[in-house]
Design an enzyme around this catalytic site. Structure first.
Site, mmCIF file in Angstrom:
data_model
loop_
_atom_site.group_PDB
_atom_site.id
_atom_site.type_symbol
_atom_site.label_atom_id
_atom_site.label_comp_id
_atom_site.label_asym_id
_atom_site.label_seq_id
_atom_site.Cartn_x
_atom_site.Cartn_y
_atom_site.Cartn_z
ATOM 1 N N HIS A 51 -51.143 39.303 -69.660
ATOM 2 C CA HIS A 51 -52.264 38.594 -68.413
ATOM 3 C C HIS A 51 -52.560 39.335 -67.857
ATOM 4 C CE1 HIS A 51 -51.715 35.175 -71.346
ATOM 5 N NE2 HIS A 51 -50.407 35.319 -71.051
ATOM 6 N N TYR A 61 -44.450 30.826 -63.223
ATOM 7 C CA TYR A 61 -45.552 31.394 -62.367
ATOM 8 C C TYR A 61 -45.740 31.630 -61.135
ATOM 9 C CZ TYR A 61 -47.853 31.783 -67.358
ATOM 10 O OH TYR A 61 -48.405 32.059 -68.616
ATOM 11 N N ASN A 93 -54.552 29.097 -73.445
ATOM 12 C CA ASN A 93 -55.023 30.152 -74.550
ATOM 13 C C ASN A 93 -55.891 29.863 -74.927
ATOM 14 O OD1 ASN A 93 -53.184 32.000 -73.209
ATOM 15 N ND2 ASN A 93 -51.365 31.455 -74.943
#
Ligand code: NDP
Length: 535
Positions: A83, A366, A156
């Protein structure tokens, strides 16, 4: 109804004028601004280096030049491994329907309540600067600045994913990125992996369908994808999936139009989002949830925590929640989009995790990424900073002191200092009963049906999309070794005979003979992996 597709020039909503990509940001200032060094000292001349004589050499004592060179060399931070290429905007989320029977989350506390938010959309595999209009899933990451902390829904544009076990994620991404020697994206790597992981078939079918190449970020849905939990004021837990349906309508780019567009404009999604918002034509999405009780989860035909599966709408209808509108562009792309940091672990009271294995992996990964890319104090940056008050005992770190939050005495706990932060037991989550469990590495393929939902998606496509889907797939498989082709064809036939036949015929193979591939054991007992390991 089939999606709107487009083989015309991709101009719309003033995003492109006269067919040419639109450019140039607004210029606000007319007054002169004094130029200074990084320390604020006035600079008299920034066009001519300080030299000994007209022909040089340049002197060490040109510290202003040195400062500019050194600062320039440090302009980039590591790009996201996935991403990397994205666009972002601020907006507002407004509740339109009461869901307090499911959640105590303050963001949903009353109809009409507004919460500021930030969204970042992205492609997955391309590096920073890759073309926006590539065929790829799109990231759909949302940050809601609620009064009980930031809630990030890091989704997403597809409700499912390629793998269900976080141990497979990094290897999956390696297969989609560049070959370590040729430095090229590599069809054989991609299909070698997919053909060995039948759990990816559902998402592969999605990716090569028309929705695998949205026209813009505005013309696609978003999905939380994972199963999360909601907890209401009585401490009752419900499983939940989040959906955001575009109010602009689904629109996709056909491959020819995309090739033309990319040749002219690699930043088409960024340009579209920026200028649409700049022109005051604010895009909106409607948020829905699907909910499932514990009892329903026990008897549901699918594992409700399997990220490769959807919850059929017929069984778990969409419940409207609210409206998200994007209405403000960031002032600085690097500060607010490149350094925007989303965490599936940024949860708030009333919204929690679930046993979804992929979610469990993301809860850690993350945060780890941001600590590495941006640093320990990444939450002090404007775009990441909560609007809720932050008080805790975490201290220091690189660039500590960018905000006043979390500073000062005491820096330990327990303490007897008046007014120091204390836990708030009223926010305790109800316990999870996970029964009498065994700890093991359970086979993430065993007993899973990876074909029925993929077949359902194929059958939902109209004739034109089925044809385009199988043409795109055959175009890629044509570059692969025959053993990969056969493993993958076996998956298509298992999902739907027509799916397999169409790909087989487009590969100019014998479709009747290939139909026998459906008998192949691609089960969860390691047969596929063993087949691959045996030369
Ligand atoms: P439904 O018919 O009730 O729902 C179908 C869903 O698929 C709708 O949300 C629709 O989105 C979406 N859809 C329609 N056409 C396409 C397409 N060409 N490509 C991708 N998605 C499309 O069926 P089920 O809920 O039983 O699901 C059947 C299949 O639909 C699933 O296997 C899954 O692949 C796909 N799907 C399911 C979703 C879910 O959460 N249940 C969500 C999205 C897709 P829209 O209304 O926005 O057009």
């Amino acid at each position: 109804m089939s999606d709107s597709t487009d083989d015309r020039a991709p101009s719309e909503n003033g995003a492109h004028e006269n067919g040419a990509p639109r450019n140039g940001a607004q210029r606000k200032k007319s007054e002169q601004t004094p130029l200074t060094t990084a320390d604020g000292a006035p600079i008299a001349d920034n066009q001519n280096a300080l030299t000994a004589g007209e022909r040089g050499p340049v002197l060490m004592q040109d510290v202003q030049l040195q400062e500019q060179i050194q600062r320039f060399n440090r302009e980039r931070i590591p790009e996201r491994v996935v991403h990397a290429n994205g666009s972002g905007a601020y907006g507002t989320f407004t509740v339109t329907n009461d869901i307090t029977e499911y959640t105590r989350a303050s963001i949903f506390s009353e109809v009409g309540r507004e919460t500021e938010m930030f969204a970042r959309f992205s492609t997955v595999a391309g590096e920073r600067g890759a073309a926006d209009a590539e065929r790829d899933p799109r990231g759909f990451a949302l940050k809601f600045y609620t009064d009980e902390g930031n809630w990030d829904l890091v989704g997403n544009n597809t409700p499912i994913f390629f793998v269900r076990d976080p141990y497979k994620f990094q290897m999956f991404i390696h297969s989609q990125k560049r070959h370590p020697q040729t430095h090229l994206r590599d069809d054989e790597m991609q299909w070698d992996f997919w053909s060995l992981c039948p759990e990816s078939l559902h998402q592969v079918t999605w990716l090569f369908g028309d929705r695998g190449r949205p026209r813009t970020y505005r013309h696609m849905n978003g999905y939380g994808s994972h199963t999360y939990s909601l907890v209401n004021a009585d401490g009752e837990r419900t499983w939940v999936k989040f959906h955001l349906k575009t109010d602009q309508g689904i629109e996709n780019l056909m491959d020819d139009a995309a090739a033309e567009l990319i040749a002219e404009d690699r930043e088409s999604h960024q340009r579209d989002l920026f200028y649409t918002i700049e022109d005051g034509d604010y895009p909106t999405w409607t948020m829905y949830i699907q909910v499932m009780s514990h009892e329903e989860a026990e008897h549901f035909e699918w594992n409700p925590f399997d990220l490769t599966k959807v919850w059929p709408h017929g069984d778990f209808p969409l419940i409207e929640v609210g409206k998200m509108e994007l209405n403000r562009n960031p002032d600085n792309y690097f500060h607010e989009v490149e350094q925007a940091a989303f965490n599936p672990s940024s949860l708030v009271p009333g919204i929690g995790a679930s046993p979804d294995k992929m979610l469990q992996g993301r809860l850690m990964s993350y945060q780890d990424t941001h600590l590495y890319r941006i640093g320990a104090n990444y939450r002090d940056l404007k775009v990441n900073r909560p609007k809720a008050e932050v008080n805790n005992y975490m201290r220091d770190g690189q660039f500590g002191g960018m905000s006043e939050e979390g500073t000062g005495h005491p820096n330990y706990f327990p303490n007897s200092v008046d007014g120091a932060p204390r836990p708030q037991p009223e926010y305790k989550e109800p316990a999870w009963d996970i029964g009498d469990v065994e700890v093991d590495r359970f086979n993430s393929r065993e007993g899973h049906d990876d074909y029925t939902q993929a077949g359902a998606l194929f059958r939902l496509m109209d004739e034109g999309e089925k044809d385009r889907l199988t043409t795109r797939i055959a175009g890629k498989l044509d570059h692969c070794r025959s053993e990969i082709v056969e493993r993958q064809l076996a998956q298509f036939y298992k999902a739907d005979d027509d799916y397999g036949r169409r790909v087989s015929e487009k590969l100019e193979r014998d479709a009747d003979e290939d139909a026998q591939l459906a008998e192949r054991d691609l089960g969860g007992d390691g047969a596929v992996e063993r087949a691959a390991a045996t030369p």
